[in-house]
Motif scaffolding. Sequence first.
Motif, PDB file in Angstrom:
ATOM      1  N   ILE A  85      12.837  -3.814   4.578  1.00 39.60           N
ATOM      2  CA  ILE A  85      12.743  -2.363   4.396  1.00 39.60           C
ATOM      3  C   ILE A  85      11.706  -2.114   3.309  1.00 39.60           C
ATOM      4  O   ILE A  85      11.809  -2.634   2.207  1.00 39.60           O
ATOM      5  N   ILE A  86      10.707  -1.308   3.644  1.00 40.68           N
ATOM      6  CA  ILE A  86       9.682  -0.945   2.674  1.00 40.68           C
ATOM      7  C   ILE A  86       9.869   0.533   2.354  1.00 40.68           C
ATOM      8  O   ILE A  86       9.891   1.367   3.261  1.00 40.68           O
ATOM      9  N   THR A  87      10.052   0.827   1.083  1.00 33.94           N
ATOM     10  CA  THR A  87      10.244   2.212   0.657  1.00 33.94           C
ATOM     11  C   THR A  87       9.148   2.589  -0.326  1.00 33.94           C
ATOM     12  O   THR A  87       8.594   1.737  -1.009  1.00 33.94           O
ATOM     13  N   GLU A  88       8.824   3.864  -0.350  1.00 37.84           N
ATOM     14  CA  GLU A  88       7.684   4.322  -1.136  1.00 37.84           C
ATOM     15  C   GLU A  88       8.151   5.218  -2.282  1.00 37.84           C
ATOM     16  O   GLU A  88       9.055   6.027  -2.119  1.00 37.84           O
ATOM     17  N   VAL A  89       7.505   5.069  -3.429  1.00 38.00           N
ATOM     18  CA  VAL A  89       7.794   5.936  -4.571  1.00 38.00           C
ATOM     19  C   VAL A  89       7.100   7.265  -4.342  1.00 38.00           C
ATOM     20  O   VAL A  89       5.929   7.319  -3.980  1.00 38.00           O
ATOM     21  N   GLU A  90       7.843   8.329  -4.526  1.00 33.22           N
ATOM     22  CA  GLU A  90       7.261   9.667  -4.453  1.00 33.22           C
ATOM     23  C   GLU A  90       7.072  10.126  -5.902  1.00 33.22           C
ATOM     24  O   GLU A  90       7.998  10.615  -6.545  1.00 33.22           O
ATOM     25  N   TYR A  91       5.881   9.876  -6.420  1.00 29.21           N
ATOM     26  CA  TYR A  91       5.602  10.216  -7.815  1.00 29.21           C
ATOM     27  C   TYR A  91       5.557  11.722  -8.002  1.00 29.21           C
ATOM     28  O   TYR A  91       5.077  12.452  -7.140  1.00 29.21           O
ATOM     29  N   THR A  92       6.098  12.158  -9.111  1.00 31.69           N
ATOM     30  CA  THR A  92       6.067  13.573  -9.458  1.00 31.69           C
ATOM     31  C   THR A  92       5.350  13.734 -10.791  1.00 31.69           C
ATOM     32  O   THR A  92       5.274  12.799 -11.577  1.00 31.69           O
ATOM     33  N   ASP A 137      21.201  -9.014   5.565  1.00 32.30           N
ATOM     34  CA  ASP A 137      20.716  -8.215   6.689  1.00 32.30           C
ATOM     35  C   ASP A 137      19.318  -7.673   6.434  1.00 32.30           C
ATOM     36  O   ASP A 137      18.510  -7.561   7.352  1.00 32.30           O
ATOM     37  N   ALA A 138      19.025  -7.300   5.176  1.00 33.54           N
ATOM     38  CA  ALA A 138      17.696  -6.762   4.866  1.00 33.54           C
ATOM     39  C   ALA A 138      17.335  -7.028   3.417  1.00 33.54           C
ATOM     40  O   ALA A 138      18.203  -7.093   2.556  1.00 33.54           O
ATOM     41  N   ILE A 139      16.047  -7.174   3.185  1.00 35.98           N
ATOM     42  CA  ILE A 139      15.521  -7.146   1.827  1.00 35.98           C
ATOM     43  C   ILE A 139      14.677  -5.891   1.733  1.00 35.98           C
ATOM     44  O   ILE A 139      14.039  -5.475   2.702  1.00 35.98           O
ATOM     45  N   ALA A 140      14.717  -5.240   0.592  1.00 34.38           N
ATOM     46  CA  ALA A 140      13.985  -3.992   0.411  1.00 34.38           C
ATOM     47  C   ALA A 140      12.975  -4.154  -0.713  1.00 34.38           C
ATOM     48  O   ALA A 140      13.206  -4.913  -1.654  1.00 34.38           O
ATOM     49  N   LEU A 190      18.628   2.421   1.184  1.00 31.44           N
ATOM     50  CA  LEU A 190      20.026   2.307   1.623  1.00 31.44           C
ATOM     51  C   LEU A 190      20.292   3.186   2.837  1.00 31.44           C
ATOM     52  O   LEU A 190      21.062   2.816   3.721  1.00 31.44           O
ATOM     53  N   ARG A 191      19.647   4.327   2.906  1.00 27.99           N
ATOM     54  CA  ARG A 191      19.789   5.173   4.098  1.00 27.99           C
ATOM     55  C   ARG A 191      19.209   4.448   5.311  1.00 27.99           C
ATOM     56  O   ARG A 191      19.785   4.455   6.395  1.00 27.99           O
ATOM     57  N   ALA A 192      18.082   3.768   5.134  1.00 30.22           N
ATOM     58  CA  ALA A 192      17.479   3.006   6.232  1.00 30.22           C
ATOM     59  C   ALA A 192      18.375   1.841   6.647  1.00 30.22           C
ATOM     60  O   ALA A 192      18.342   1.404   7.798  1.00 30.22           O
ATOM     61  N   ALA A 193      19.184   1.343   5.720  1.00 33.81           N
ATOM     62  CA  ALA A 193      20.057   0.191   5.977  1.00 33.81           C
ATOM     63  C   ALA A 193      21.495   0.619   6.261  1.00 33.81           C
ATOM     64  O   ALA A 193      22.419  -0.183   6.118  1.00 33.81           O
ATOM     65  N   ALA A 194      21.699   1.845   6.687  1.00 39.54           N
ATOM     66  CA  ALA A 194      23.047   2.410   6.816  1.00 39.54           C
ATOM     67  C   ALA A 194      24.018   1.558   7.634  1.00 39.54           C
ATOM     68  O   ALA A 194      25.194   1.489   7.317  1.00 39.54           O
ATOM     69  N   ARG A 195      23.549   0.903   8.657  1.00 43.59           N
ATOM     70  CA  ARG A 195      24.457   0.119   9.511  1.00 43.59           C
ATOM     71  C   ARG A 195      24.440  -1.369   9.172  1.00 43.59           C
ATOM     72  O   ARG A 195      25.051  -2.167   9.871  1.00 43.59           O
ATOM     73  N   MET A 196      23.774  -1.719   8.112  1.00 40.38           N
ATOM     74  CA  MET A 196      23.713  -3.127   7.700  1.00 40.38           C
ATOM     75  C   MET A 196      24.810  -3.405   6.672  1.00 40.38           C
ATOM     76  O   MET A 196      25.245  -2.511   5.967  1.00 40.38           O
ATOM     77  N   LYS A 197      25.231  -4.660   6.616  1.00 40.62           N
ATOM     78  CA  LYS A 197      26.305  -5.022   5.684  1.00 40.62           C
ATOM     79  C   LYS A 197      25.791  -5.516   4.344  1.00 40.62           C
ATOM     80  O   LYS A 197      26.507  -5.450   3.352  1.00 40.62           O
ATOM     81  N   SER A 198      24.566  -6.025   4.300  1.00 41.58           N
ATOM     82  CA  SER A 198      24.058  -6.571   3.043  1.00 41.58           C
ATOM     83  C   SER A 198      22.567  -6.291   2.902  1.00 41.58           C
ATOM     84  O   SER A 198      21.808  -6.461   3.845  1.00 41.58           O
ATOM     85  N   VAL A 199      22.191  -5.832   1.711  1.00 40.39           N
ATOM     86  CA  VAL A 199      20.802  -5.524   1.409  1.00 40.39           C
ATOM     87  C   VAL A 199      20.491  -6.094   0.031  1.00 40.39           C
ATOM     88  O   VAL A 199      21.277  -5.935  -0.899  1.00 40.39           O
ATOM     89  N   ALA A 200      19.359  -6.749  -0.096  1.00 39.44           N
ATOM     90  CA  ALA A 200      18.929  -7.287  -1.385  1.00 39.44           C
ATOM     91  C   ALA A 200      17.712  -6.503  -1.869  1.00 39.44           C
ATOM     92  O   ALA A 200      16.825  -6.175  -1.083  1.00 39.44           O
ATOM     93  N   PHE A 201      17.704  -6.197  -3.147  1.00 35.25           N
ATOM     94  CA  PHE A 201      16.603  -5.466  -3.773  1.00 35.25           C
ATOM     95  C   PHE A 201      16.041  -6.272  -4.927  1.00 35.25           C
ATOM     96  O   PHE A 201      16.800  -6.839  -5.692  1.00 35.25           O
ATOM     97  N   PRO A 202      14.737  -6.221  -5.110  1.00 37.42           N
ATOM     98  CA  PRO A 202      14.202  -6.653  -6.400  1.00 37.42           C
ATOM     99  C   PRO A 202      14.477  -5.484  -7.357  1.00 37.42           C
ATOM    100  O   PRO A 202      14.898  -4.411  -6.925  1.00 37.42           O
ATOM    101  N   LEU A 203      14.250  -5.650  -8.611  1.00 35.71           N
ATOM    102  CA  LEU A 203      14.415  -4.548  -9.550  1.00 35.71           C
ATOM    103  C   LEU A 203      13.235  -3.602  -9.336  1.00 35.71           C
ATOM    104  O   LEU A 203      12.142  -3.815  -9.847  1.00 35.71           O
ATOM    105  N   LEU A 204      13.441  -2.576  -8.503  1.00 37.16           N
ATOM    106  CA  LEU A 204      12.365  -1.666  -8.110  1.00 37.16           C
ATOM    107  C   LEU A 204      11.789  -0.949  -9.317  1.00 37.16           C
ATOM    108  O   LEU A 204      12.514  -0.393 -10.125  1.00 37.16           O
ATOM    109  N   GLY A 205      10.490  -0.977  -9.419  1.00 36.84           N
ATOM    110  CA  GLY A 205       9.819  -0.278 -10.498  1.00 36.84           C
ATOM    111  C   GLY A 205       9.681  -1.088 -11.760  1.00 36.84           C
ATOM    112  O   GLY A 205       9.213  -0.595 -12.771  1.00 36.84           O
TER     113      GLY A 205
END
Length: 181
Positions: free
Chosen positions: A95-102, A29-32, A131-146
């Motif tokens: 889905i594009i998500t952003e790192v919030e660096y601290t 359903d989505a790649i992030a 995952l919150r952005a994909a709440a109604r999706m059944k499958s999401v693929a991620f690369p190893l983020l970071g």
Amino acid sequence: SDSSSEAGSKPVPKPVRIELLDICSMDVDAIACLGDIENLNSEVGVLGVIHRAAGPELMEACLKLVDDTAAMVAIKANRAATLPACGQVAAKSIIITEVEYTDPPDGEQEDEYHESIRREDEFAACYRHALRAAARMKSVAFPLLGSAGQEAEVAARACVKGLKDWYTGLKSSRYNGTTVE
């Protein structure tokens, strides 16, 4: 959907698989991926790979979204943008998500261990946002983020932590009276 067999029982986690694949070829359903919310059309890292596979249609969608002030306010608040997939991307959405660096507390020096824990938490948050952005999706693929520029072990721990935190929070969430999974 509610995957429990009787009222009051705990939700059953969906399977998590780790595979070495071209993320653009995954029929999900989505790649992030990670990206800069201010610059969705970046052609760096995994987002760059996705842009090349998706072609000019994704770039056009990104530029249109960045010009939409109301949409950008929501995207910044949610720390994730969802775009339709196109071109050679097999997924339905991106889905594009952003790192919030601290930074460490003022005046404190951080050793490598504490810095890796802080980075792990930052990247774990990216999984939760996606995952919150994909709440109604059944499958999401991620690369190893970071994983780019980070130790693979830190990135892997962030993945596990992000998925676990999201699922733990999900168990107590309700939608129309049923547990959302």
